[in-house]
Design a protein around this motif. Sequence first.
Motif, mmCIF file in Angstrom:
data_model
loop_
_atom_site.group_PDB
_atom_site.id
_atom_site.type_symbol
_atom_site.label_atom_id
_atom_site.label_comp_id
_atom_site.label_asym_id
_atom_site.label_seq_id
_atom_site.Cartn_x
_atom_site.Cartn_y
_atom_site.Cartn_z
ATOM 1 N N ALA A 44 0.819 -1.211 0.000
ATOM 2 C CA ALA A 44 0.000 0.000 0.000
ATOM 3 C C ALA A 44 0.859 1.271 0.000
ATOM 4 C CB ALA A 44 -0.929 -0.005 1.213
ATOM 5 N N MET A 45 2.082 1.195 0.529
ATOM 6 C CA MET A 45 2.911 2.390 0.678
ATOM 7 C C MET A 45 3.981 2.548 -0.401
ATOM 8 S SD MET A 45 3.486 2.490 4.817
ATOM 9 C CE MET A 45 4.420 0.970 4.846
ATOM 10 N N ILE A 46 4.158 1.611 -1.267
ATOM 11 C CA ILE A 46 5.328 1.603 -2.131
ATOM 12 C C ILE A 46 5.015 1.907 -3.596
ATOM 13 C CG2 ILE A 46 5.343 -0.841 -2.638
ATOM 14 C CD1 ILE A 46 8.412 -0.663 -1.973
ATOM 15 N N ASP A 47 4.126 2.805 -3.844
ATOM 16 C CA ASP A 47 3.727 3.123 -5.212
ATOM 17 C C ASP A 47 4.834 3.772 -6.037
ATOM 18 O OD1 ASP A 47 1.190 2.073 -5.056
ATOM 19 O OD2 ASP A 47 0.385 3.900 -4.158
ATOM 20 N N ILE A 48 5.884 4.248 -5.428
ATOM 21 C CA ILE A 48 6.947 4.918 -6.189
ATOM 22 C C ILE A 48 7.882 3.939 -6.887
ATOM 23 C CG2 ILE A 48 6.932 7.058 -4.851
ATOM 24 C CD1 ILE A 48 9.239 5.948 -3.204
ATOM 25 N N ASN A 49 7.883 2.684 -6.516
ATOM 26 C CA ASN A 49 8.774 1.705 -7.131
ATOM 27 C C ASN A 49 7.959 0.494 -7.574
ATOM 28 O OD1 ASN A 49 10.697 -0.158 -7.874
ATOM 29 N ND2 ASN A 49 12.070 0.314 -6.189
ATOM 30 N N PRO A 50 7.496 0.472 -8.825
ATOM 31 C CA PRO A 50 6.625 -0.615 -9.276
ATOM 32 C C PRO A 50 7.286 -1.987 -9.248
ATOM 33 C CG PRO A 50 7.051 0.931 -11.074
ATOM 34 C CD PRO A 50 7.713 1.472 -9.838
ATOM 35 N N ILE A 51 8.590 -2.068 -9.427
ATOM 36 C CA ILE A 51 9.265 -3.373 -9.388
ATOM 37 C C ILE A 51 9.199 -3.945 -7.975
ATOM 38 C CG2 ILE A 51 11.484 -4.559 -9.618
ATOM 39 C CD1 ILE A 51 12.140 -2.554 -11.870
ATOM 40 N N ALA A 52 9.477 -3.111 -6.991
ATOM 41 C CA ALA A 52 9.414 -3.567 -5.602
ATOM 42 C C ALA A 52 7.987 -3.973 -5.241
ATOM 43 C CB ALA A 52 9.915 -2.476 -4.665
ATOM 44 N N LYS A 53 7.039 -3.210 -5.718
ATOM 45 C CA LYS A 53 5.642 -3.533 -5.434
ATOM 46 C C LYS A 53 5.278 -4.885 -6.030
ATOM 47 C CE LYS A 53 0.990 -1.654 -5.551
ATOM 48 N NZ LYS A 53 0.165 -0.475 -5.820
ATOM 49 N N LYS A 54 5.706 -5.165 -7.254
ATOM 50 C CA LYS A 54 5.412 -6.458 -7.876
ATOM 51 C C LYS A 54 6.045 -7.599 -7.093
ATOM 52 C CE LYS A 54 4.591 -4.789 -12.534
ATOM 53 N NZ LYS A 54 4.968 -4.835 -13.927
ATOM 54 N N ARG A 55 7.280 -7.391 -6.624
ATOM 55 C CA ARG A 55 7.940 -8.436 -5.831
ATOM 56 C C ARG A 55 7.194 -8.686 -4.527
ATOM 57 N NH1 ARG A 55 14.285 -6.954 -6.844
ATOM 58 N NH2 ARG A 55 14.325 -7.660 -9.002
#
Length: 84
Positions: A44-55
């Motif tokens: 929910a908090m990591i919208d700035i890094n889509p790769i990290a969000k996907k992981r």
Amino acid sequence: MKSLIIKYKKVGEKCERKRIAREIHDTLSHALTGIAAGTDACIAMIDINPIAKKRLQVISRVEREGIGDVRNPLNKSRLGALIW
């Protein structure tokens, strides 16, 4: 005499099932649930890094599968009634 042995064996098995259920619930189930909640918060908090969000989404899916892997066999057995 034989029926008494069978009775004690059943009592012992029941105690062992309870112990195993308690151990799984108190350790693995709680850990996986806590990890899943933390991962969801990160997603929910990591919208700035889509790769990290996907992981994190993959990790979250694997965590939830792990929770299901613990719950499903226990729910199919008598242990399920003791835990959930």
